[in-house]
Write a protein that holds these residues in place. Structure first.
Motif, PDB file in Angstrom:
ATOM      1  N   THR A  26       0.114 -18.792 -29.531  1.00  0.00           N
ATOM      2  CA  THR A  26       1.304 -18.685 -30.364  1.00  0.00           C
ATOM      3  C   THR A  26       2.255 -17.658 -29.760  1.00  0.00           C
ATOM      4  N   GLY A  27       3.548 -17.932 -29.869  1.00  0.00           N
ATOM      5  CA  GLY A  27       4.554 -17.045 -29.304  1.00  0.00           C
ATOM      6  C   GLY A  27       4.570 -17.065 -27.790  1.00  0.00           C
ATOM      7  N   GLY A  28       4.038 -18.139 -27.193  1.00  0.00           N
ATOM      8  CA  GLY A  28       3.830 -18.204 -25.754  1.00  0.00           C
ATOM      9  C   GLY A  28       5.060 -18.338 -24.890  1.00  0.00           C
ATOM     10  N   ALA A  29       6.240 -18.214 -25.460  1.00  0.00           N
ATOM     11  CA  ALA A  29       7.467 -18.367 -24.674  1.00  0.00           C
ATOM     12  C   ALA A  29       7.916 -17.074 -24.012  1.00  0.00           C
ATOM     13  N   PRO A  45      -8.637 -23.597 -18.680  1.00  0.00           N
ATOM     14  CA  PRO A  45      -8.421 -24.506 -19.791  1.00  0.00           C
ATOM     15  C   PRO A  45      -7.804 -25.815 -19.323  1.00  0.00           C
ATOM     16  N   ARG A  46      -8.302 -26.905 -19.881  1.00  0.00           N
ATOM     17  CA  ARG A  46      -7.771 -28.228 -19.572  1.00  0.00           C
ATOM     18  C   ARG A  46      -6.310 -28.286 -19.968  1.00  0.00           C
ATOM     19  N   THR A  47      -6.000 -27.691 -21.100  1.00  0.00           N
ATOM     20  CA  THR A  47      -4.642 -27.720 -21.620  1.00  0.00           C
ATOM     21  C   THR A  47      -4.312 -26.391 -22.276  1.00  0.00           C
ATOM     22  N   VAL A  48      -3.120 -25.892 -22.018  1.00  0.00           N
ATOM     23  CA  VAL A  48      -2.610 -24.721 -22.714  1.00  0.00           C
ATOM     24  C   VAL A  48      -1.379 -25.174 -23.482  1.00  0.00           C
ATOM     25  N   VAL A  49      -1.430 -25.016 -24.794  1.00  0.00           N
ATOM     26  CA  VAL A  49      -0.296 -25.348 -25.646  1.00  0.00           C
ATOM     27  C   VAL A  49       0.382 -24.036 -26.018  1.00  0.00           C
ATOM     28  N   THR A  50       1.636 -23.888 -25.621  1.00  0.00           N
ATOM     29  CA  THR A  50       2.392 -22.719 -26.050  1.00  0.00           C
ATOM     30  C   THR A  50       3.189 -23.110 -27.285  1.00  0.00           C
ATOM     31  N   THR A  51       3.332 -22.185 -28.181  1.00  0.00           N
ATOM     32  CA  THR A  51       4.118 -22.443 -29.380  1.00  0.00           C
ATOM     33  C   THR A  51       5.128 -21.335 -29.549  1.00  0.00           C
ATOM     34  N   LEU A  86       1.020 -27.697 -36.234  1.00  0.00           N
ATOM     35  CA  LEU A  86       0.681 -27.353 -34.855  1.00  0.00           C
ATOM     36  C   LEU A  86      -0.784 -27.686 -34.563  1.00  0.00           C
ATOM     37  N   ILE A  87      -1.653 -27.249 -35.430  1.00  0.00           N
ATOM     38  CA  ILE A  87      -3.087 -27.493 -35.232  1.00  0.00           C
ATOM     39  C   ILE A  87      -3.388 -28.987 -35.288  1.00  0.00           C
ATOM     40  N   VAL A  99      -9.555 -22.898 -28.499  1.00  0.00           N
ATOM     41  CA  VAL A  99      -9.132 -21.499 -28.490  1.00  0.00           C
ATOM     42  C   VAL A  99      -7.788 -21.388 -29.186  1.00  0.00           C
ATOM     43  N   MET A 100      -7.701 -20.467 -30.129  1.00  0.00           N
ATOM     44  CA  MET A 100      -6.442 -20.199 -30.810  1.00  0.00           C
ATOM     45  C   MET A 100      -6.125 -18.726 -30.600  1.00  0.00           C
TER      46      MET A 100
END
Length: 109
Positions: A26-29, A45-51, A86-87, A99-100
């Motif tokens: 979260t806040g990954g910008a 990680p296979r995927t990193v989701v930034t929010t 988001l989830i 992972v959160m």
């Protein structure tokens, strides 16, 4: 590798444990949260989701990590419905959430 006392895990073991996982930052910008998303992406990680609510910055971070391994989803963490969405979106797109990393900051003027 764990230490002799068995109560700590090394950094390399922690990163190894991230391999193949789906992580949300979260806040990954920007700031330390952006650095965390980038560090996660380097270590498996296979995927990193930034929010973030800063859509342009979030899209730029995700694109610079790798379109196949990162995405940005708009989310204002002060809105419980957006966090829930988001989830749900992450699980729908990637099949899971492992992972959160919830470290978004909330500033008030």
């Amino acid at each position: 590798m764990a230490d002799p006392k068995g109560d700590r895990v090394s950094v390399s073991q922690t990163f190894k444990n991230l391999q193949g996982k789906v992580a949300v930052v979260t806040g990954g910008a920007s700031g330390i949260r952006e650095a965390t998303a980038r560090k996660f992406a380097l270590h498996g990680p296979r995927t990193v989701v930034t929010t973030d609510f800063q859509d342009d910055k979030g899209q730029n971070v995700a694109a610079s990590i790798d379109h196949d391994r990162s995405t940005n989803i708009h989310c204002d963490v002060t809105d419980e419905d957006q966090v829930r969405s988001l989830i749900e979106s992450t699980v729908k797109i990637y099949g899971r959430l492992d992972v959160m990393f919830s470290n978004a900051s909330i500033c008030s003027a």
